[in-house]
Design a protein around this motif. Structure first.
Motif, PDB file in Angstrom:
ATOM      1  N   ASP A  99       8.718  51.380 -10.882  1.00 19.97           N
ATOM      2  CA  ASP A  99       9.990  50.673 -10.657  1.00 19.97           C
ATOM      3  C   ASP A  99      10.377  50.679  -9.183  1.00 19.97           C
ATOM      4  N   LYS A 156      10.933  47.504  -6.752  1.00 21.37           N
ATOM      5  CA  LYS A 156      12.180  47.317  -6.009  1.00 21.37           C
ATOM      6  C   LYS A 156      11.897  46.965  -4.541  1.00 21.37           C
ATOM      7  N   TYR A 159       0.730  49.411  -9.182  1.00 18.80           N
ATOM      8  CA  TYR A 159       1.301  50.211 -10.253  1.00 18.80           C
ATOM      9  C   TYR A 159       0.335  51.334 -10.629  1.00 18.80           C
ATOM     10  N   SER A 218      11.174  42.922 -14.157  1.00 19.65           N
ATOM     11  CA  SER A 218      10.904  44.308 -14.518  1.00 19.65           C
ATOM     12  C   SER A 218       9.405  44.536 -14.445  1.00 19.65           C
ATOM     13  N   VAL A 219       9.039  45.818 -14.501  1.00 18.83           N
ATOM     14  CA  VAL A 219       7.611  46.156 -14.439  1.00 18.83           C
ATOM     15  C   VAL A 219       6.903  45.547 -15.644  1.00 18.83           C
TER      16      VAL A 219
END
Length: 992
Positions: free
Chosen positions: A495, A499, A576, A696-697
């Motif tokens: 996250d 961002k 990620y 969102s992820v």
């Protein structure tokens, strides 16, 4: 209206520009005195001047010059290298220069020889008395390097004209002129003009490579120096002549004829062909003859001769703007600059002007001069008198342009230009880096579809969605200018990474391009990752990175924001945690990973506030689980309603082989159809509020999971379902009110509403042939709500099949029986498994079918010890596994044997059962990649070395079963293509 060619029957084939201008002049031998050669080089080297001339006109391959001074040196050079052209610059004191040419010609008859000489009365006398039979052309040389280029191009045109005209209809401009001085000055003008024009038109090409190729389609120039030569050239090329420029007086039957040009004009007019003619003469009185021929006239003595020539060619030969005239007053009504302009204005051309220009072939000439051969050829054969109504003609021209532009755009990676990307554009790139895996795959598919026009069937077009790829160099720039690497490579959570990426800004030049793209695309846009490693031939990287979908937003600034956020979110997904872990697992370095992004129109239809396609699917050209009469190479497809994410997530899909669309396992029994067909699907949420600031992820944050009831309310099930009738307990083909709907795609697969199965079969065959290995494709289909027979098939991706298990190249038929625990010639599954130590088998000695239910309980108990671990076993037993009739086999359910990696059906002498492909089992075998062996050792079909296992200690033994664990793993090898399989004895145990 019989004479009107029908556009429906017309398949526009692209012009093979690469095959044009194949014969070139690469090396020129220059025979000149040191002084003349020095004069040539004095204003800068001749090579350099020629090189500059070439590059200024975007021409490639400028020739190299080799300079010699004597005939002897020339012959030595000719022995050691290839030359395509010899240029002699005679020194006037040297009486032998023409003799030298004769000598060289006798030894090298095929090399053209050109004489360059400064012109004066003296020289003209000499030339008139010489034997020029060995010399192809004489030119007057005043030190102009443009003439050298014109000479080279003239000879190249002579070599290429026959093939290029025959293959694609390249046009010819004819110059008839016998004055050496005059053609030496006219040809450079003519070439410069034609090359500049074709450079201008080549800008319509979609990328630099195509531009260079387009230049090869420019008109060729042919020079005729006598009446007979003019007639010969005209006879040969009369159907492809763009225009003729002719002198008035030249040689005719061996003598100078002051009216030869007029006679040649009459000869041309007699053929009835409409060919622009420009008559030139030093005597202005000859203008009357030009008028009689309907030709333009140019006075050769005029000071503005080059400008006059240029202006006339521009107006008459289809170059420059297409000026639409009022036929009565000959006044200009409008101008058309290029193809897009013609498409816009064709409906505004008045009837009488349209008739005037069409009947004089002006439209086809407009296309010919721009090297757009397919529409030019088509229009050339249209006779205006066939039309009752000029609106038909306008529509024809419009449709022709649309079809031509579609054809040109398909299969080409264009450079994205915001002013040029429109509804006929298909694939463009922004940036100079790599397209990444998906991008390359899409570009490849586009080119592939274009090469096989037969894929298109009436009412069923095959294409790729509108696509723009943002290349990897933009990713580099984004990462560096925003200094994102430190955060990206750190251990912060996903996250936080997202961002940081969303806060960063994309390169500003991208913004206008994105704005323009989102205006052309009418629906939602998918933003897909296309990394360098994804879809690379040897690594399964599919599905590691994110794909976001964003709805169309009325407010273009909001749309731009969603689009930019989506791109940044895809960039972030490279870093990620899962991606990093995957990188490590596949021993790739994360900093080698570069990301391109594919922006693509989402295939689908809007239903209220959500959006999805009628069918999404994945197909492979190899099927390792063929059933019935299917073969491995017949391929396999899985299709579902809604967005493809449902398939990727392992949802229930309908599985069929494209060559056997009637043979659908899931529809084989009512019970199975009710339990094993799709009941939910994904759609894109179109409510723009649900996306604002919510990236969102999880890339599925704005997808809805809906049920078939929702789809029924949308009206999207009508042509793809069957209906379960609870009273008669049967399934009826088709959609009926009431009754549960079953996604059987019956109208498409059984009743061929549109040719899905045959199209998939063709695509898989073509894809496999073109990629040189088995392929997997992803696709989506949009069905027309009003007319189900009209559907569009979109290819979304093609990639080589990479099996996570190693690729199987070994010939299993040569493995000796004594080295195996099991071997079978009837195997489903593919690959190599090398981590299984356990084998559970039903003891054949004590077997009695009456105990099958008890055996099932025991197996369920043993399987429990494996659940929750990542260990698997080989399961061997007689009869049909999973049979609902205990007399035919052991009635286990899938969860009871869920950790089996290979299941073996072993027939016994006194218990013979046909091999099953029990439906539920089969579904699970394929989803979990489980191997399935069938053996009947008593018939010599396959083999099972039970005694080898009986000698080993058992981990557990019951009345009916034994569980043996080997110290080293058994190597299991399955060749799904040939349906062979073996379970090898561990190496260190084979000596026992």
């Amino acid at each position: 209206m019989s004479g009107i060619p029908n556009l429906r029957d017309l398949v526009l084939r692209d012009t093979p520009f690469a095959n044009l201008m194949n014969k070139r002049i690469y090396n020129v031998l220059l025979i000149a005195t040191k002084y003349d050669a020095f004069m040539l080089e004095d204003d800068g080297r001749v090579d350099e001047q020629i090189f500059n001339e070439y590059t200024a006109l975007s021409l490639r391959y400028p020739p190299r010059f080799t300079q010699v001074t004597t005939e002897e040196e020339a012959l030595n050079e000719l022995k050691s290298r290839n030359f395509e052209l010899i240029i002699c610059m005679p020194n006037m004191d040297n009486r032998d220069i023409f003799a030298a040419a004769t000598e060289i010609k006798s030894q090298y008859p095929n090399i053209p020889i050109v004489v360059l000489t400064p012109f004066s009365k003296e020289v003209s006398k000499r030339v008139a008395n010489e034997d020029l039979s060995a010399i192809d052309y004489v030119f007057s040389w005043l030190g102009n390097s443009e003439l050298l280029m014109a000479i080279i191009k003239l000879i190249e045109d002579k070599m290429n004209a026959p093939d290029d005209v025959a293959s694609v209809g390249v046009q010819i401009i004819m110059l008839v002129e016998d004055s050496i001085r005059f053609y030496s000055s006219a040809l450079p003008h003519l070439y410069k003009f034609v090359l500049e024009q074709s450079l201008e038109f080549a800008k319509e090409a979609l990328n630099p490579h195509q531009q260079t190729l387009r230049m090869r389609g420019r008109p060729k120039i042919k020079l005729a120096r006598t009446y007979e030569e003019a007639v010969r050239i005209f006879e040969q090329y009369q159907n492809n002549i763009l225009g003729i420029i002719s002198d008035m007086s030249f040689m005719h039957t061996g003598v100078k004829d002051p009216y030869a040009g007029y006679k040649f004009g009459q000869y041309v007019r007699k053929t009835g062909k409409i060919i622009p003619f420009i008559l030139e003469s030093s005597e202005s009185a000859n203008e009357v003859y030009a008028r009689e021929l309907g030709a333009s006239f140019i006075d050769k003595n005029s000071k503005s001769y080059p400008q006059d020539l240029r202006k006339n060619i521009m107006q008459r030969f289809g170059f420059g703007d297409f000026v639409i005239l009022d036929p009565k007053t000959k006044e200009e009504i409008m101008r058309i600059k290029d193809l897009k302009d013609l498409q816009k204005k064709v409906f505004q051309i008045p009837d009488d002007s349209l008739v005037y220009h069409l009947s004089r072939n002006h439209f086809s000439r407009f296309f010919y001069s721009r090297a757009m051969f397919p529409p030019a050829e088509f229009l050339k054969n249209v006779d205006v008198s066939d039309y009752k109504d000029m609106d038909e003609a306008r529509k024809l021209i419009f449709d022709l342009i649309v079809q031509y532009r579609r054809m040109k755009n398909s299969g080409v990676v264009a450079i994205y230009k915001k002013e040029r990307f429109d509804e006929y554009s298909n694939f463009a790139r922004i940036g100079d880096g790599s397209l990444g895996g998906k991008g390359r795959g899409l570009a490849f598919i586009g080119a592939m579809i274009k090469r096989y026009p037969k894929l298109e069937q009436e009412n069923f077009e095959v294409n790729i969605p509108k696509t723009v790829v943002i290349c990897t160099d933009i990713f580099d720039e984004f990462m560096e200018t925003n200094e994102l690497y430190p955060v990206a490579l750190s251990d912060v959570d996903d996250d936080t990474i997202l961002k940081y990426f969303l806060r960063a800004s994309l390169p500003s030049r991208l913004i206008e391009d994105l704005m323009a793209f989102s205006e052309v695309v009418k629906g939602p846009i998918a933003i897909r990752s296309s990394s360098l490693l994804e879809d690379s031939h040897y690594q399964p990287f599919a599905g590691i990175y994110s794909t976001y979908m964003i709805p169309k937003h009325e407010d273009k600034y909001e749309m731009l924001r969603s689009l930019s956020d989506g791109i940044k979110a895809v960039y972030a997904s490279v870093f990620y945690r899962d991606s990093k872990a995957y990188m490590t697992a596949t021993s790739n370095l994360i900093d080698q990973e570069k990301m391109a992004v594919v922006l693509q129109e989402v295939v689908g239809t809007q239903y209220g506030d959500h959006y999805y396609p009628t069918i999404s699917g994945v197909a492979r050209s190899l099927n390792f689980y063929p059933i019935g009469n299917e073969k491995a190479e017949d391929g396999i497809a899985n299709i579902a309603l809604g967005l493809g994410k449902y398939i990727v997530d392992g949802g229930l899909t309908l599985r069929f082989s494209p060559r056997h669309p009637h043979n659908i396992l899931q529809m084989s029994t009512t019970d199975f159809a009710l339990r094993e067909t799709q009941t939910r699907f994904y759609a894109l949420d179109l409510n723009p509020e649900n996306i604002a600031n919510k990236f969102s992820v999880d890339d599925a944050f704005n997808l809805k999971k809906l049920t078939l009831k929702d789809a029924d309310a949308d009206g999207s099930l009508k042509f793809i379902t069957s209906t379960y009738d609870p009273y008669d307990m049967i399934i009826r083909d088709g959609y009926y009110p009431g009754g549960r709907k079953i996604l059987s795609f019956v109208n498409v697969l059984q009743h061929d509403v549109f040719p899905l199965a045959s199209t998939l079969d063709q695509l898989l065959q073509i894809g496999q042939k073109e990629m040189g290995r088995p392929v997997e494709i992803e696709f989506a289909i949009n069905m027309n709500k009003q007319d189900p027979r009209k559907a569009s098939f979109f290819l979304l991706q093609i990639r080589p099949i990479v099996d996570n298990k190693e690729v199987m190249n070994e010939d299993l038929s040569v493995i000796q029986q004594k080295d195996t625990i099991l071997s079978s010639t009837s195997v489903l599954g593919h690959g190599i498994i090398n981590d299984v130590h356990d084998i559970i088998y039903v003891k054949t000695g004590a077997f009695n079918a009456a105990n099958n239910q008890l055996i099932a309980y025991e197996i369920e108990k043993m399987n429990r010890q494996f659940t929750g671990t990542d260990k698997n076993y080989v399961l061997v037993g007689p009869g049909r596994w999973g049979s609902s009739d205990p007399w035919l086999g052991i009635p286990v359910k899938w969860p009871h044997i869920s950790n089996a990696k290979v299941i073996v059906e072993c027939g016994l002498e006194n218990y013979r059962v046909d091999p099953s492909q029990g439906t539920h089992f089969f579904q699970n075998l394929t989803s979990f990649g489980v191997g399935y062996f069938t053996i009947n050792p008593f018939k010599g079909e396959g083999w099972f070395d039970e005694s080898y296992l009986n000698q080993m200690p058992a981990i557990e033994e019951t009345e009916y079963l034994r569980h043996v664990q080997l110290e080293s793993p058994m190597i299991i090898k399955m060749d799904g293509k040939r349906s062979l399989g073996v379970v090898m004895k561990p190496q260190n145990n084979t000596e026992q």
